[in-house]
Motif scaffolding. Structure first.
Motif, PDB file in Angstrom:
ATOM      1  N   LYS A  11      48.552  34.648 -16.541  1.00  0.00           N
ATOM      2  CA  LYS A  11      48.089  33.573 -15.653  1.00  0.00           C
ATOM      3  C   LYS A  11      49.246  32.653 -15.334  1.00  0.00           C
ATOM      4  CE  LYS A  11      44.836  31.037 -13.650  1.00  0.00           C
ATOM      5  NZ  LYS A  11      44.070  31.523 -12.495  1.00  0.00           N
ATOM      6  N   SER A  12      49.437  32.298 -14.062  1.00  0.00           N
ATOM      7  CA  SER A  12      50.526  31.417 -13.682  1.00  0.00           C
ATOM      8  C   SER A  12      50.200  29.982 -14.079  1.00  0.00           C
ATOM      9  CB  SER A  12      50.770  31.498 -12.175  1.00  0.00           C
ATOM     10  OG  SER A  12      49.686  30.936 -11.481  1.00  0.00           O
ATOM     11  N   TYR A  13      51.202  29.154 -14.017  1.00  0.00           N
ATOM     12  CA  TYR A  13      51.020  27.769 -14.450  1.00  0.00           C
ATOM     13  C   TYR A  13      50.683  26.860 -13.280  1.00  0.00           C
ATOM     14  CZ  TYR A  13      52.845  29.394 -18.854  1.00  0.00           C
ATOM     15  OH  TYR A  13      53.023  30.079 -20.035  1.00  0.00           O
ATOM     16  N   SER A  14      50.008  27.422 -12.301  1.00  0.00           N
ATOM     17  CA  SER A  14      49.516  26.634 -11.168  1.00  0.00           C
ATOM     18  C   SER A  14      48.219  27.260 -10.737  1.00  0.00           C
ATOM     19  CB  SER A  14      50.544  26.656 -10.023  1.00  0.00           C
ATOM     20  OG  SER A  14      50.590  27.935  -9.450  1.00  0.00           O
ATOM     21  N   SER A  15      47.704  26.839  -9.621  1.00  0.00           N
ATOM     22  CA  SER A  15      46.410  27.346  -9.147  1.00  0.00           C
ATOM     23  C   SER A  15      46.576  28.591  -8.280  1.00  0.00           C
ATOM     24  CB  SER A  15      45.699  26.256  -8.344  1.00  0.00           C
ATOM     25  OG  SER A  15      46.485  25.884  -7.231  1.00  0.00           O
ATOM     26  N   THR A  16      47.763  29.179  -8.263  1.00  0.00           N
ATOM     27  CA  THR A  16      48.012  30.285  -7.346  1.00  0.00           C
ATOM     28  C   THR A  16      47.573  31.628  -7.892  1.00  0.00           C
ATOM     29  OG1 THR A  16      50.250  30.438  -8.233  1.00  0.00           O
ATOM     30  CG2 THR A  16      49.957  29.142  -6.237  1.00  0.00           C
ATOM     31  N   GLY A  17      47.062  31.673  -9.099  1.00  0.00           N
ATOM     32  CA  GLY A  17      46.597  32.939  -9.631  1.00  0.00           C
ATOM     33  C   GLY A  17      47.480  33.443 -10.751  1.00  0.00           C
ATOM     34  N   SER A  18      47.617  34.767 -10.823  1.00  0.00           N
ATOM     35  CA  SER A  18      48.354  35.384 -11.912  1.00  0.00           C
ATOM     36  C   SER A  18      49.592  36.096 -11.387  1.00  0.00           C
ATOM     37  CB  SER A  18      47.468  36.407 -12.622  1.00  0.00           C
ATOM     38  OG  SER A  18      46.300  35.811 -13.116  1.00  0.00           O
ATOM     39  N   LEU A  19      50.524  36.341 -12.303  1.00  0.00           N
ATOM     40  CA  LEU A  19      51.605  37.259 -11.995  1.00  0.00           C
ATOM     41  C   LEU A  19      51.034  38.664 -11.894  1.00  0.00           C
ATOM     42  CD1 LEU A  19      54.548  35.935 -14.187  1.00  0.00           C
ATOM     43  CD2 LEU A  19      54.590  36.270 -11.713  1.00  0.00           C
ATOM     44  N   SER A  20      51.870  39.601 -11.492  1.00  0.00           N
ATOM     45  CA  SER A  20      51.413  40.972 -11.301  1.00  0.00           C
ATOM     46  C   SER A  20      52.128  41.893 -12.273  1.00  0.00           C
ATOM     47  CB  SER A  20      51.696  41.411  -9.863  1.00  0.00           C
ATOM     48  OG  SER A  20      51.087  40.517  -8.945  1.00  0.00           O
ATOM     49  N   GLY A  21      51.567  43.086 -12.443  1.00  0.00           N
ATOM     50  CA  GLY A  21      52.261  44.068 -13.256  1.00  0.00           C
ATOM     51  C   GLY A  21      53.626  44.358 -12.668  1.00  0.00           C
ATOM     52  N   LEU A  22      53.644  44.653 -11.353  1.00  0.00           N
ATOM     53  CA  LEU A  22      54.897  44.866 -10.625  1.00  0.00           C
ATOM     54  C   LEU A  22      54.842  44.063  -9.337  1.00  0.00           C
ATOM     55  CD1 LEU A  22      57.608  46.265 -10.216  1.00  0.00           C
ATOM     56  CD2 LEU A  22      56.388  48.198  -9.185  1.00  0.00           C
ATOM     57  N   LEU A  23      55.741  43.098  -9.213  1.00  0.00           N
ATOM     58  CA  LEU A  23      55.794  42.251  -8.024  1.00  0.00           C
ATOM     59  C   LEU A  23      57.079  42.551  -7.276  1.00  0.00           C
ATOM     60  CD1 LEU A  23      54.816  38.491  -7.879  1.00  0.00           C
ATOM     61  CD2 LEU A  23      56.616  39.446  -6.460  1.00  0.00           C
ATOM     62  N   LEU A  24      56.940  42.959  -6.021  1.00  0.00           N
ATOM     63  CA  LEU A  24      58.078  43.314  -5.176  1.00  0.00           C
ATOM     64  C   LEU A  24      58.115  42.343  -4.001  1.00  0.00           C
ATOM     65  CD1 LEU A  24      57.350  47.163  -5.109  1.00  0.00           C
ATOM     66  CD2 LEU A  24      58.973  45.978  -6.603  1.00  0.00           C
ATOM     67  N   ALA A  25      59.092  41.459  -3.964  1.00  0.00           N
ATOM     68  CA  ALA A  25      59.147  40.421  -2.937  1.00  0.00           C
ATOM     69  C   ALA A  25      60.433  40.537  -2.141  1.00  0.00           C
ATOM     70  CB  ALA A  25      59.044  39.042  -3.590  1.00  0.00           C
ATOM     71  N   GLY A  26      60.305  40.829  -0.864  1.00  0.00           N
ATOM     72  CA  GLY A  26      61.473  40.949   0.006  1.00  0.00           C
ATOM     73  C   GLY A  26      62.340  42.147  -0.329  1.00  0.00           C
ATOM     74  N   ILE A  27      61.732  43.243  -0.762  1.00  0.00           N
ATOM     75  CA  ILE A  27      62.487  44.412  -1.223  1.00  0.00           C
ATOM     76  C   ILE A  27      62.738  45.381  -0.062  1.00  0.00           C
ATOM     77  CG2 ILE A  27      62.488  46.381  -2.805  1.00  0.00           C
ATOM     78  CD1 ILE A  27      62.840  43.631  -4.118  1.00  0.00           C
ATOM     79  N   GLY A  28      63.958  45.923   0.027  1.00  0.00           N
ATOM     80  CA  GLY A  28      64.353  46.807   1.113  1.00  0.00           C
ATOM     81  C   GLY A  28      63.924  48.247   0.904  1.00  0.00           C
ATOM     82  N   ASN A  29      64.015  49.029   1.992  1.00  0.00           N
ATOM     83  CA  ASN A  29      63.459  50.379   1.962  1.00  0.00           C
ATOM     84  C   ASN A  29      64.354  51.413   1.293  1.00  0.00           C
ATOM     85  OD1 ASN A  29      65.412  50.853   3.905  1.00  0.00           O
ATOM     86  ND2 ASN A  29      63.976  51.041   5.601  1.00  0.00           N
ATOM     87  N   GLU A  30      65.524  51.041   0.828  1.00  0.00           N
ATOM     88  CA  GLU A  30      66.340  51.975   0.057  1.00  0.00           C
ATOM     89  C   GLU A  30      66.012  51.904  -1.435  1.00  0.00           C
ATOM     90  OE1 GLU A  30      70.472  51.749   0.880  1.00  0.00           O
ATOM     91  OE2 GLU A  30      70.267  52.497   2.930  1.00  0.00           O
TER      92      GLU A  30
END
Length: 551
Positions: free
Chosen positions: A192-211
């Motif tokens: 659970k995150s430390y704000s009201s935004t929900g939880s972290l994920s098992g695998l979070l990919l943010a701004g990741i390129g196609n290679e």
């Protein structure tokens, strides 16, 4: 008390065992699931950690199978640094510090396991649960549809200022390579995150390129999303989500992604009440954060299998535990094909803001889909009774099909055609039942007692009616007295229930007319007439003669 515990254990064991049989069957028929996956990770035991990893990794580092590693707190791999992991290595996330592993923009993670020796990220607790630790986070400089870059800062507790720059993501790149995740299992993450935004994920990919390579990755028992993709244009192949509390696969903030060969096992009793789904495709959480001059989220998905692991699907649908499998938000483009959705209510929902005019629906392609044991196929959120989307995607062009209770798969278009034809036939039959058809035009006459099984139904009917008249005939005394004679033409209907109704007479003398009507009223109830195999109402007429030979 011992008996009580025994009952609980037996019930729990039977549930787990039934699920393992279902999953074992799927693994057996799906080549790419075999050997490296694990649907009962709590039964595994690993060595105690021999190495601790904490803080910032600032130089190229390799983790080895011979060691067991413990992530403590928020661990960052700095820009320009590569973290490599040997096949078969086990990395544990510390429960007390809710550990995370973040690969910053410009850093790389090379976690390339093998089919027989996968890399495992798991919890360090002896009895493991979803949310024991944070999870794995990869950040890149791929495109977003937000204003400027974005940050993950809100997900970290007590983040030191020196790490602020390491949690930013987003930019203008499409081809950057953040590394390789191949034959990797991630278990019990999603704190659970430390704000009201929900939880972290098992695998979070943010701004990741196609290679970047994301293949043969399994996320199990995540308290948040299993796979969350924010922006970028990373592709996923041969991926599994197992019993996540939140979404299995979530795409948002302008990602341009492909997902091929993906399986999600949902367990309604462990799902979050916040609206957990197998697949969520959105372009934003808050409209004010999005630059609508940029492209929205676009997902091409094929060969997906979404399965609801419910003890009693119908009961759980009624109680509200089971909802939709797929949610599609506005300002998105989706191509979903060659996929199966089993046991949801309904299978797919569109955001209520999506315009369902034909031109707009071209942005959402659903083809070669199979909906098994689903209550509704494609609906609008908060308007599940609207059949407009169901009707559109039932078009034969899309080749979408359904199946109920393991029966053969049927094209929705064919089923709808049959339903329409049946409805028309029923209307025609009802119409025929309400319109009396002349005796000469029917195919099977009403069946009076004694005519059952007689192939000459019309002749038998005529003979039985004449015999009935003969046996019940009484010349009215008043007619004899007044020397009344003549012929009465009598007509009557046999309705669709086989009853004699609507008797009409035509003759010169009322007293003779009344006697003719009395005789016909005594006819017994019979089986109704039929025409073209349908029950119909029939009209029949004949003359009854009144001749007093004594006069």
């Amino acid at each position: 008390m011992k008996n009580f515990y025994l009952i609980i254990f037996v019930v729990f064991f039977s549930i787990i065992n039934s699920f393992s049989q279902q999953e074992a069957a799927l693994v057996k028929e799906t080549d790419w699931l075999q050997i490296w996956t694990d649907f009962n990770p709590n039964s595994k035991s690993y060595n105690e950690p021999s190495q601790i990893i904490s803080g910032e990794i600032t130089q190229d580092t390799k983790l080895y199978k011979r060691e067991t590693y413990l992530l403590v707190g928020n661990v960052f791999v700095k820009e320009g640094t590569t973290l490599s992991i040997e096949p078969g290595t086990v990395i544990m996330g510390d429960y007390k510090t809710k550990a995370t592993l973040t690969i910053a923009k410009g850093a790389q993670l090379i976690a390339e396991g093998s089919e027989t020796d996968p890399i495992v990220f798991t919890s360090n607790k002896s009895i493991k649960r979803g949310g024991d630790w944070g999870g794995l986070i990869l950040l890149g400089d791929g495109k977003l549809n937000t204003f400027g870059m974005a940050t993950m800062m809100r997900y970290y507790s007590n983040l030191e200022p020196k790490f602020y720059s390491l949690v930013n993501y987003g930019g203008a790149s499409t081809i950057k390579n953040s590394g390789i995740l191949k034959y990797v299992r991630i278990e019990y993450a999603g704190k659970k995150s430390y704000s009201s935004t929900g939880s972290l994920s098992g695998l979070l990919l943010a701004g990741i390129g196609n290679e970047t390579t994301i293949e043969h990755v399994m996320v199990s028992y995540s308290a948040g999303d299993s796979f969350k993709i924010l922006g970028g244009n990373v592709n996923l192949k041969n991926v599994v989500s197992y019993k996540a509390s939140a979404n299995d696969f979530s795409f948002n903030t302008g990602t341009l992604s492909k997902i091929n060969n993906a399986i999600a096992f949902r367990y309604p009793y462990a799902s979050s009440s916040a609206g957990s789904r197998c697949l969520t495709v959105k372009s934003y959480n808050k409209r004010e954060e999005i630059d609508f001059s940029k492209e929205g989220t676009q997902v091409i998905a094929e060969n997906l299998k979404f399965i609801n692991n419910s003890d009693n699907v119908k009961s759980d649908m009624t109680s509200g535990l089971i909802k939709e499998a797929v949610y599609i938000g506005e300002h998105t483009k989706v191509e979903l094909s060659n996929s199966e959705i089993k046991g949801f209510k309904p299978a797919i929902v569109f955001d209520e803001k999506i315009n369902t005019e034909v031109e707009n629906l071209k942005n959402i392609s659903l083809t070669n889909m199979v909906f098994k044991d689903c209550e509704g196929y494609v609906k609008t959120f908060n308007n599940l009774t609207n059949t407009r989307l169901d009707d559109w995607y039932a078009n034969r062009t899309f080749l979408n099909a359904f199946s109920i209770n393991n029966e053969p798969v049927v094209l929705i278009a064919d089923a709808k055609k049959v339903a329409v034809e049946k409805e028309l036939a029923e209307k025609e039959a009802a119409k025929m039942r309400n319109v009396a058809i002349p005796f000469e035009l029917i195919e099977i006459a009403p069946v009076l007692p004694g005519c059952e099984g007689n192939s000459q139904s019309k002749a038998c009917f005529k003979n039985k009616v004449r015999a009935h008249i003969s046996s019940n005939f009484k010349y009215p005394e008043e007619a004899i007295k007044n020397k009344l004679q003549g012929r009465v033409l009598i007509m009557f209907d046999v309705d669709d229930k086989g009853a004699v109704v609507n008797i009409r007479t035509r003759g010169d003398h009322k007293i003779l007319n009344d006697e003719a009507e009395r005789i016909i009223k005594l006819l017994p109830k019979m089986q109704p007439a039929k025409k073209q195999g349908q029950i119909v109402k029939m009209v029949y007429g004949l003359p009854i003669g009144f001749n007093n030979t004594d006069n």
